[in-house]
Design a protein around this motif. Structure first.
Motif, PDB file in Angstrom:
ATOM      1  N   ALA A 119       0.886  -0.956   0.024  1.00 46.80           N
ATOM      2  CA  ALA A 119      -0.103  -0.087  -0.118  1.00 46.80           C
ATOM      3  C   ALA A 119       0.976   1.300   0.001  1.00 46.80           C
ATOM      4  N   GLU A 120       2.085   1.134  -0.589  1.00 46.29           N
ATOM      5  CA  GLU A 120       2.854   2.491  -0.820  1.00 46.29           C
ATOM      6  C   GLU A 120       2.082   3.595  -1.893  1.00 46.29           C
ATOM      7  N   GLU A 121       1.513   2.829  -2.711  1.00 45.21           N
ATOM      8  CA  GLU A 121       1.265   3.636  -3.820  1.00 45.21           C
ATOM      9  C   GLU A 121      -0.169   4.494  -3.384  1.00 45.21           C
TER      10      GLU A 121
ATOM     11  N   TYR B  59       8.006   5.357 -18.525  1.00 44.02           N
ATOM     12  CA  TYR B  59       7.032   4.192 -18.205  1.00 44.02           C
ATOM     13  C   TYR B  59       6.655   4.478 -16.928  1.00 44.02           C
ATOM     14  N   TYR B  60       7.134   4.979 -16.010  1.00 46.29           N
ATOM     15  CA  TYR B  60       6.693   5.278 -14.616  1.00 46.29           C
ATOM     16  C   TYR B  60       4.944   5.270 -14.682  1.00 46.29           C
ATOM     17  N   HIS B  61       4.560   4.476 -13.873  1.00 44.39           N
ATOM     18  CA  HIS B  61       2.951   4.490 -13.456  1.00 44.39           C
ATOM     19  C   HIS B  61       2.342   4.215 -14.480  1.00 44.39           C
ATOM     20  N   THR B  62       2.711   3.179 -15.589  1.00 48.20           N
ATOM     21  CA  THR B  62       1.944   3.111 -16.845  1.00 48.20           C
ATOM     22  C   THR B  62       2.159   1.708 -17.050  1.00 48.20           C
TER      23      THR B  62
ATOM     24  N   MET C 155      14.496   0.982  -1.054  1.00 45.58           N
ATOM     25  CA  MET C 155      14.704   0.862  -2.432  1.00 45.58           C
ATOM     26  C   MET C 155      13.494   0.908  -3.140  1.00 45.58           C
ATOM     27  N   ASP C 156      13.440   1.956  -4.113  1.00 44.94           N
ATOM     28  CA  ASP C 156      12.011   2.022  -5.015  1.00 44.94           C
ATOM     29  C   ASP C 156      12.503   2.453  -6.336  1.00 44.94           C
ATOM     30  N   MET C 157      12.263   1.694  -7.322  1.00 48.46           N
ATOM     31  CA  MET C 157      12.707   2.009  -8.827  1.00 48.46           C
ATOM     32  C   MET C 157      14.319   1.986  -8.948  1.00 48.46           C
TER      33      MET C 157
HETATM   34  N1  BES Z   1       8.253   5.025  -6.806  1.00 49.51           N
HETATM   35  C1  BES Z   1       7.459   6.013  -6.776  1.00 49.51           C
HETATM   36  C2  BES Z   1       8.500   7.069  -6.053  1.00 49.51           C
HETATM   37  C3  BES Z   1       9.044   8.118  -6.418  1.00 49.51           C
HETATM   38  C4  BES Z   1       8.428   8.803  -7.429  1.00 49.51           C
HETATM   39  C5  BES Z   1      10.008   8.784  -5.697  1.00 49.51           C
HETATM   40  C6  BES Z   1       9.216  10.307  -7.923  1.00 49.51           C
HETATM   41  C7  BES Z   1      10.822  10.075  -5.961  1.00 49.51           C
HETATM   42  C8  BES Z   1      10.168  10.428  -7.001  1.00 49.51           C
HETATM   43  C9  BES Z   1       6.408   5.877  -5.742  1.00 49.51           C
HETATM   44  O1  BES Z   1       5.858   4.639  -5.656  1.00 49.51           O
HETATM   45  C10 BES Z   1       5.319   6.988  -6.098  1.00 49.51           C
HETATM   46  O2  BES Z   1       4.715   6.724  -6.985  1.00 49.51           O
HETATM   47  N2  BES Z   1       4.952   7.908  -4.996  1.00 49.51           N
HETATM   48  C11 BES Z   1       3.920   8.620  -5.117  1.00 49.51           C
HETATM   49  C12 BES Z   1       3.554   9.251  -3.983  1.00 49.51           C
HETATM   50  C13 BES Z   1       2.942   8.453  -2.812  1.00 49.51           C
HETATM   51  C14 BES Z   1       2.612   9.097  -1.554  1.00 49.51           C
HETATM   52  C15 BES Z   1       1.619   7.874  -3.206  1.00 49.51           C
HETATM   53  C16 BES Z   1       3.976   9.744  -6.217  1.00 49.51           C
HETATM   54  O3  BES Z   1       5.371  10.203  -6.278  1.00 49.51           O
HETATM   55  O4  BES Z   1       3.301  10.283  -6.673  1.00 49.51           O
END
Ligand code: BES
Ligand code: ZN
Length: 448
Positions: free
Chosen positions: A307-309, A414-417, A336-338
């Motif tokens: 549930a991070e997202e 590709y982030y979030h797609t 570690m994330d990405m």
């Molecule tokens: N993996 C991203 C993390 C991220 C994105 C870190 C950009 C640093 C810069 C993470 O899973 C994510 O998408 N986080 C959300 C915020 C979270 C509080 C839901 C985001 O950045 O929109």
């Protein structure tokens, strides 16, 4: 386990304009704190880690998590399946494993279909109303950008189709409510591969987000002939997620300093999440395997958080369950994330800290990179947005390791797609992250 798969015409015509997907850089100061120095002749203790961290094992786990399981949205079966996979693996390495369940806000799941039977991918914000089981079947009303003047009497009882832009999502929905709409679909105004994720709170109407391509296709193929769509929104209440925690304490008893290694294993809807964050999960699993075998002087904990997202919910819960004494003894969080994108511009490993300041985690990583000759430059950067925030807020020195483009701080497109797949993962870069973070952690906990 694969969900999706049968996207029809509308989704098949989805085009990715890569350039429009760059996450706009936020201009904070960037400090290059370590740079490729070639092999400095790593210490013997580094060798114990980097000779054993297996690029193939990490890559296989990324493959399994992203391809075999697929999207791992908080509260879903796929997220739970993943949690169990991680748990079994940690048990097989001989760790003491704890599963920590916690509640998450109601989960909304949507389904959108045209009267031709075409399915349209739709994202439902948590603030949307649910529909009946049959769903809401109604004509579409082209409400432009969703200004009050975009609505005529004709909008009543229809599903307002509104373009993203100029007004907030919330205001668009409020204007649709005032016009007597039965539901709202908001379509993107830029080409992104996944459906729009509009954040909405407390809407009495069902609300969905769709891609630009889908919105335009609905206008052209359905609205133009007064056809209908059916929007179903299901609310799954009492949803839960879970953290999987593995611990290892030094053999001699007593109170030891604690290091936390964390990675979130959930993903956003429709994204296989190979980079975000099967990569960090798989590297942490491999670190757990290698670090199991050596004598240590500090306590090591792995927190695989869910549930991070949806707002760092798992890591926040994990930290909230630490006793005051455990917090006092906690000296570091390596998050570690990405960490494995193959996107060519992401040549740097960023160390994001909430305050932009160096701390024991970033300093240890710099020292390690210099010893082992980490090929990528390390950049210290101020940024939250991942689980290190939860640790930082509790006063624990924390760093989020993440690959990005130096100077711009851009993330991979590709982030979030749906394109966040194994094809865009680099086995070499996964190994580089495992070596750097693994050797850093070991340098702090090893028995001299
Ligand atoms: N993996 C991203 C993390 C991220 C994105 C870190 C950009 C640093 C810069 C993470 O899973 C994510 O998408 N986080 C959300 C915020 C979270 C509080 C839901 C985001 O950045 O929109
Ligand atoms: Zn992430």
């Amino acid at each position: 386990m694969k969900i999706g798969g049968k996207f029809k015409v509308i989704m098949l015509s989805m085009v990715l304009a890569v350039s429009s997907l760059y996450v706009m850089p936020i201009q904070f100061s960037q400090t290059i704190v370590a740079q490729a120095k070639g092999d400095q002749g790593e210490a013997a203790f580094d060798q114990k880690i980097i000779s054993r961290i297996s690029a193939e094992r990490i890559y296989e786990d990324v493959h399994y998590l992203s391809e075999t399981i697929g999207p791992r949205v908080a509260g879903t079966e796929e997220e739970k399946f993943t949690a169990n996979y991680i748990k079994e693996r940690l048990l097989s390495y001989g760790y003491e494993v704890e599963v920590q369940d916690f509640n998450i806000p109601d989960l909304k799941v949507g389904h959108l279909q045209t009267d031709n039977g075409d399915e349209v991918l739709v994202n439902i914000p948590s603030g949307s109303a649910a529909t009946t089981e049959e769903g809401l079947t109604a004509e579409l009303y082209d409400a432009g950008l969703g200004y009050p003047t975009d609505f005529t009497e004709d909008a009543a009882g229809k599903i307002a189709l509104i373009s993203r832009g100029e007004l907030t999502f919330q205001v668009k929905v409020e204007n649709a409510i005032a016009a007597g709409s039965a539901g709202v679909l908001i379509y993107n105004n830029i080409d992104q591969a996944g459906p729009l994720n509009p954040s909405i709170t407390n809407s009495p109407l069902p609300v969905g987000g769709i891609t630009k391509v889908s919105g335009e296709a609905l206008l052209e193929d359905v609205a133009s002939r007064n056809g209908t769509v059916t929007l179903k929104v299901n609310s799954i209440s009492n949803a839960t997620s879970q953290n999987i925690i593995a611990k290892r304490a030094p053999n001699k008893g007593g109170n030891h300093d604690i290091l936390h290694v964390s990675a979130h294993y959930d993903s956003v809807p429709f994204a296989p999440g190979a980079s975000d964050n099967a990569s960090g999960t798989a590297v942490a699993l491999e670190m757990a395997r290698v670090l199991k075998s050596y004598p240590i002087e500090k306590e090591l904990r792995f927190a695989f958080v869910g549930a991070e997202e949806i707002g760092l919910v798992g890591s926040h819960y994990y930290v909230s369950q630490l006793t005051e004494d455990e917090i006092d003894r906690s000296i570091a969080n390596f998050n570690m994330d990405m960490v494995g994108t193959s996107w060519e511009n992401a040549t740097a490993i960023f160390m994001n800290t909430v305050d932009g300041q160096a701390n024991i985690v970033s300093e240890t990583a710099v020292a390690t990179a210099e010893r082992i000759g980490t090929p990528s430059e390390l950049v210290l950067y101020q940024r939250g947005s991942s689980d290190h925030v939860s640790f930082h807020d509790a006063g624990i020195a924390a760093v989020n390791f993440i690959r990005r483009e130096p100077r711009t701080a851009n993330l991979e497109p590709y982030y979030h797609t749906p394109l966040d797949t194994i094809e865009h993962i680099s086995e070499e870069r996964l190994k580089e992250a495992g070596d750097l973070v693994g050797a850093s952690v070991y340098s702090l906990i090893r028995k001299n």
